[in-house]
Write a protein that holds these residues in place. Structure first.
Motif, PDB file in Angstrom:
ATOM      1  N   GLU A  65      -1.704  20.694  54.797  1.00 38.60           N
ATOM      2  CA  GLU A  65      -1.478  19.828  54.556  1.00 38.60           C
ATOM      3  C   GLU A  65      -0.758  18.581  54.206  1.00 38.60           C
ATOM      4  O   GLU A  65      -0.931  17.290  54.754  1.00 38.60           O
ATOM      5  CB  GLU A  65      -3.245  19.766  53.392  1.00 38.60           C
ATOM      6  CG  GLU A  65      -4.532  20.656  53.671  1.00 38.60           C
ATOM      7  CD  GLU A  65      -5.044  20.094  52.308  1.00 38.60           C
ATOM      8  OE1 GLU A  65      -6.757  20.774  52.877  1.00 38.60           O
ATOM      9  OE2 GLU A  65      -4.449  20.896  51.410  1.00 38.60           O
ATOM     10  N   ARG A  66       0.405  19.138  53.600  1.00 36.25           N
ATOM     11  CA  ARG A  66       1.404  18.533  52.958  1.00 36.25           C
ATOM     12  C   ARG A  66       1.936  18.768  54.385  1.00 36.25           C
ATOM     13  O   ARG A  66       2.631  16.812  54.069  1.00 36.25           O
ATOM     14  CB  ARG A  66       2.308  19.412  51.636  1.00 36.25           C
ATOM     15  CG  ARG A  66       1.474  19.608  50.522  1.00 36.25           C
ATOM     16  CD  ARG A  66       1.337  18.196  49.768  1.00 36.25           C
ATOM     17  NE  ARG A  66       0.465  18.115  48.740  1.00 36.25           N
ATOM     18  CZ  ARG A  66       0.775  17.966  47.022  1.00 36.25           C
ATOM     19  NH1 ARG A  66       2.367  17.864  47.212  1.00 36.25           N
ATOM     20  NH2 ARG A  66       0.285  17.589  46.273  1.00 36.25           N
ATOM     21  N   ILE A  67       2.626  18.780  54.956  1.00 32.19           N
ATOM     22  CA  ILE A  67       3.354  18.531  55.961  1.00 32.19           C
ATOM     23  C   ILE A  67       2.422  18.183  56.973  1.00 32.19           C
ATOM     24  O   ILE A  67       3.855  17.055  57.009  1.00 32.19           O
ATOM     25  CB  ILE A  67       3.786  20.155  56.492  1.00 32.19           C
ATOM     26  CG1 ILE A  67       5.585  20.355  57.303  1.00 32.19           C
ATOM     27  CG2 ILE A  67       3.032  20.420  57.410  1.00 32.19           C
ATOM     28  CD1 ILE A  67       6.044  20.844  57.185  1.00 32.19           C
ATOM     29  N   THR A  68       1.455  18.018  57.993  1.00 31.66           N
ATOM     30  CA  THR A  68       0.824  17.107  57.759  1.00 31.66           C
ATOM     31  C   THR A  68       0.768  15.603  57.550  1.00 31.66           C
ATOM     32  O   THR A  68       0.892  14.825  57.948  1.00 31.66           O
ATOM     33  CB  THR A  68      -0.173  17.634  58.801  1.00 31.66           C
ATOM     34  OG1 THR A  68      -1.122  17.620  57.234  1.00 31.66           O
ATOM     35  CG2 THR A  68      -0.038  18.677  60.023  1.00 31.66           C
ATOM     36  N   ASP A  69       0.823  15.802  56.410  1.00 34.35           N
ATOM     37  CA  ASP A  69       0.840  14.108  55.696  1.00 34.35           C
ATOM     38  C   ASP A  69       1.945  13.869  55.684  1.00 34.35           C
ATOM     39  O   ASP A  69       2.252  12.137  55.759  1.00 34.35           O
ATOM     40  CB  ASP A  69       0.155  14.899  54.334  1.00 34.35           C
ATOM     41  CG  ASP A  69       0.093  13.518  53.066  1.00 34.35           C
ATOM     42  OD1 ASP A  69      -0.676  12.435  54.031  1.00 34.35           O
ATOM     43  OD2 ASP A  69       0.406  12.914  52.387  1.00 34.35           O
ATOM     44  N   ALA A  70       3.141  14.596  55.209  1.00 39.75           N
ATOM     45  CA  ALA A  70       4.801  13.976  55.045  1.00 39.75           C
ATOM     46  C   ALA A  70       4.586  13.514  56.265  1.00 39.75           C
ATOM     47  O   ALA A  70       4.934  12.095  56.748  1.00 39.75           O
ATOM     48  CB  ALA A  70       5.764  15.164  54.877  1.00 39.75           C
ATOM     49  N   ALA A  71       4.407  14.369  58.250  1.00 39.85           N
ATOM     50  CA  ALA A  71       4.919  14.021  58.847  1.00 39.85           C
ATOM     51  C   ALA A  71       4.375  12.725  59.219  1.00 39.85           C
ATOM     52  O   ALA A  71       4.235  11.668  60.408  1.00 39.85           O
ATOM     53  CB  ALA A  71       4.491  15.003  59.884  1.00 39.85           C
ATOM     54  N   SER A  72       2.779  12.841  59.338  1.00 37.53           N
ATOM     55  CA  SER A  72       1.958  10.975  59.257  1.00 37.53           C
ATOM     56  C   SER A  72       2.617  10.175  58.520  1.00 37.53           C
ATOM     57  O   SER A  72       2.263   9.091  59.118  1.00 37.53           O
ATOM     58  CB  SER A  72       0.583  11.479  59.103  1.00 37.53           C
ATOM     59  OG  SER A  72       0.347  11.779  57.498  1.00 37.53           O
ATOM     60  N   LYS A  73       2.978  10.019  57.965  1.00 36.96           N
ATOM     61  CA  LYS A  73       3.508   9.134  56.519  1.00 36.96           C
ATOM     62  C   LYS A  73       4.972   8.929  56.877  1.00 36.96           C
ATOM     63  O   LYS A  73       5.658   7.488  57.004  1.00 36.96           O
ATOM     64  CB  LYS A  73       3.674   9.490  55.355  1.00 36.96           C
ATOM     65  CG  LYS A  73       2.231   9.459  54.837  1.00 36.96           C
ATOM     66  CD  LYS A  73       2.347   9.533  53.336  1.00 36.96           C
ATOM     67  CE  LYS A  73       1.123   9.497  52.441  1.00 36.96           C
ATOM     68  NZ  LYS A  73       0.205   9.917  52.543  1.00 36.96           N
ATOM     69  N   HIS A  74       5.654   9.163  58.442  1.00 43.12           N
ATOM     70  CA  HIS A  74       6.757   8.980  58.103  1.00 43.12           C
ATOM     71  C   HIS A  74       6.461   8.058  59.883  1.00 43.12           C
ATOM     72  O   HIS A  74       5.665   7.940  60.947  1.00 43.12           O
ATOM     73  CB  HIS A  74       7.730   9.474  59.292  1.00 43.12           C
ATOM     74  CG  HIS A  74       8.957   9.729  59.355  1.00 43.12           C
ATOM     75  ND1 HIS A  74       9.749   8.822  60.447  1.00 43.12           N
ATOM     76  CD2 HIS A  74       9.960  10.188  58.639  1.00 43.12           C
ATOM     77  CE1 HIS A  74      11.104   9.183  60.242  1.00 43.12           C
ATOM     78  NE2 HIS A  74      11.423   9.445  59.133  1.00 43.12           N
ATOM     79  N   PRO A  75       7.654   7.059  59.876  1.00 42.51           N
ATOM     80  CA  PRO A  75       7.128   5.400  61.015  1.00 42.51           C
ATOM     81  C   PRO A  75       7.363   6.384  62.855  1.00 42.51           C
ATOM     82  O   PRO A  75       7.103   5.789  63.271  1.00 42.51           O
ATOM     83  CB  PRO A  75       8.184   4.691  60.309  1.00 42.51           C
ATOM     84  CG  PRO A  75       8.909   4.803  59.246  1.00 42.51           C
ATOM     85  CD  PRO A  75       8.349   6.461  59.098  1.00 42.51           C
ATOM     86  N   LEU A  76       8.379   7.318  62.378  1.00 44.02           N
ATOM     87  CA  LEU A  76       8.614   7.775  63.870  1.00 44.02           C
ATOM     88  C   LEU A  76       7.505   9.101  64.390  1.00 44.02           C
ATOM     89  O   LEU A  76       8.332   9.440  65.418  1.00 44.02           O
ATOM     90  CB  LEU A  76       9.891   8.642  63.609  1.00 44.02           C
ATOM     91  CG  LEU A  76      11.239   7.388  64.039  1.00 44.02           C
ATOM     92  CD1 LEU A  76      12.396   7.736  63.193  1.00 44.02           C
ATOM     93  CD2 LEU A  76      11.052   6.210  65.492  1.00 44.02           C
ATOM     94  N   ILE A  77       7.128   8.913  63.843  1.00 41.47           N
ATOM     95  CA  ILE A  77       6.112  10.538  63.872  1.00 41.47           C
ATOM     96  C   ILE A  77       5.049   9.955  64.539  1.00 41.47           C
ATOM     97  O   ILE A  77       4.320   8.655  63.310  1.00 41.47           O
ATOM     98  CB  ILE A  77       6.075  10.984  63.368  1.00 41.47           C
ATOM     99  CG1 ILE A  77       7.443  11.747  62.825  1.00 41.47           C
ATOM    100  CG2 ILE A  77       5.456  12.395  63.554  1.00 41.47           C
ATOM    101  CD1 ILE A  77       7.262  12.477  61.792  1.00 41.47           C
ATOM    102  N   GLU A  78       4.074   9.863  66.189  1.00 39.74           N
ATOM    103  CA  GLU A  78       2.197   9.336  65.608  1.00 39.74           C
ATOM    104  C   GLU A  78       1.752  10.826  66.883  1.00 39.74           C
ATOM    105  O   GLU A  78       2.161  12.071  66.998  1.00 39.74           O
ATOM    106  CB  GLU A  78       2.630   8.342  67.385  1.00 39.74           C
ATOM    107  CG  GLU A  78       3.230   9.048  68.328  1.00 39.74           C
ATOM    108  CD  GLU A  78       2.292   8.367  69.565  1.00 39.74           C
ATOM    109  OE1 GLU A  78       1.027   7.347  69.289  1.00 39.74           O
ATOM    110  OE2 GLU A  78       2.708   8.271  70.562  1.00 39.74           O
TER     111      GLU A  78
END
Length: 416
Positions: A304-317
């Motif tokens: 949950e934490r690592i996917t949340d961090a990735a989803s908030k990054h502007p370069l990751i979709e």
């Protein structure tokens, strides 16, 4: 951020799109070091500072005039896939993560109950240091973890790396590999000719790699601090990925003691205050309490934490409900170079089935493809894995199929 290989891949993709070929790929491998189509995100890349400051894009890789295929393509949204994505994005590389489920948390990592191997920096014992009694040495060392892995694997032979050659935490690069050590260090006892670092136990017939164990033991704690821990535990996850990336592992308050008490009894911070510390427990065959955990659902909270961090990054979709059916490689080899071998053939994308639309399309990636959907539990008749497209060995199957295709295309009959 373009490497020479990424430029070659971009040219190949351009030609393939023009001729509407749609079939082709190169190599890809599993997340470990992490390799992806000729470009390599090595362990040392994690240790470098972020270089993405001025090169940030929006969450869509098509923004800022960039082509849709100017990206790194990652198959799998679990811990391995998201960790790779965050590392790449931190260095300015746009990333697209494909996952088969509708939710990005629908992955094998989510269901892991046990804790994560870390290191116990508090557990010490008195040692005889050259006759000087009372010197305290760490009980939990990289060597002790490697030895625990050896015992748990069933391998009964001794470690090849001598006690005097034991390593501390470091990037376990090729210079430390046992083969290189034996070839370069004339004072070290050489192994029998024809042996390699993957050993087979003569008693149990168990095969294991001591180098892989040393890599885990030497690099693991640093990676945990970089990806999952915050400043309270000397971590840096908040610096690169924001406070939401910090995983709230279980903690314990150590007994308050006096200034004369041992370090393994008290936890004293720079400002003189005392606080709680990570709770470390014993698990399975570990000889020291080195496991950090979150109750009995560690995989859930990390995912949950690592996917949340990735989803908030502007370069990751993220793209859900996408099943990769095959990898695409450049069948001509290095964009049609003369005499290209199977080693010259680049993986340049993947064939993707959109389950919602029931349509298949080709997705290209100039920065390569990473296979990070390696769970295998779902292939067994009886498994604790949930039902659905989960842990079916997708990455393994894709890699094996690609290997067969590369072998066939490089045979003399196909190289006329």
């Amino acid at each position: 951020m373009f490497t020479k290989r990424a430029i070659q891949r971009s040219t190949t993709i351009h030609h393939m799109i023009q001729r509407s070929s749609g079939s082709g790929i190169r190599w890809s491998s599993y997340v470990g070091d992490v390799r992806c189509f000729g470009s390599t995100i090595t362990s040392s890349l994690l240790d470098k500072g972020s270089s993405s400051g001025s090169g940030r894009r929006s969450n869509s890789s098509t923004s800022a005039g960039g082509a849709p295929h100017e990206r790194l393509l990652i198959l799998g949204s679990g811990v391995a896939g998201c960790a790779t994505a965050l590392t790449a994005a931190r260095h300015g590389i746009p990333v697209t993560i494909l996952h088969a489920g509708s939710s990005r948390n629908d992955c094998n990592s989510y269901w892991a109950q046990g804790g994560v191997i870390y290191r116990n920096y508090r557990l010490r014992e008195k040692t005889d240091n050259g006759g000087e009694e009372g010197v305290k040495g760490l009980v939990d060392t990289p060597r002790s973890l490697v030895n625990d892995i050896r015992i748990a694997s069933g391998y009964t032979g001794p470690l090849q790396r001598e006690e005097s050659e034991s390593l501390e935490e470091c990037v376990y690069s090729s210079q430390y590999h046992l083969d290189n050590r034996n070839n370069n260090n004339q004072t070290t006892t050489r192994r029998p000719q024809g042996s390699n670092n993957s050993q087979t136990c003569p008693t149990s017939n168990v095969r294991w790699s001591e180098d892989a164990s040393w890599k885990l033991a030497c690099e693991g704690p640093t990676r945990i601090r970089q990806l999952l821990l915050g400043p309270k535990d000397s971590g840096t996850a908040h610096e690169h990925y924001g406070p939401h990336a910090i995983v709230p592992f279980d903690r314990q308050v150590l007994p308050t003691g006096s200034e004369d008490d041992d370090d393994d009894i008290r936890s004293v911070y720079k400002d003189g205050s005392e606080d709680d510390v990570l709770s470390l427990c014993l698990e399975a065959s570990h000889s020291a309490a080195r496991i950090i955990h979150y109750a009995d659902c560690t995989g859930k909270v990390i995912t949950e934490r690592i996917t949340d961090a990735a989803s908030k990054h502007p370069l990751i979709e993220f793209r859900g409900d996408c099943v990769v059916t095959d990898l695409i490689f450049d069948e001509d080899g290095a964009s049609g170079s003369v005499g290209g071998s199977s080693n010259d053939k680049m993986v340049i994308g993947a064939k993707v089935l959109d389950k919602q639309r029931n349509e298949q399309s080709n997705m290209y990636a100039t920065h390569g493809v990473v296979l990070a959907s390696g769970g295998l539990g779902g292939i067994y008749q009886h498994s604790t894995n949930p039902l659905g497209f989960n842990a079916l060995g997708s990455s393994v199957g894709l890699a094996l199929r690609l290997e067969d295709r590369l072998s066939s295309s490089s045979s003399p009959l196909n190289n006329k």
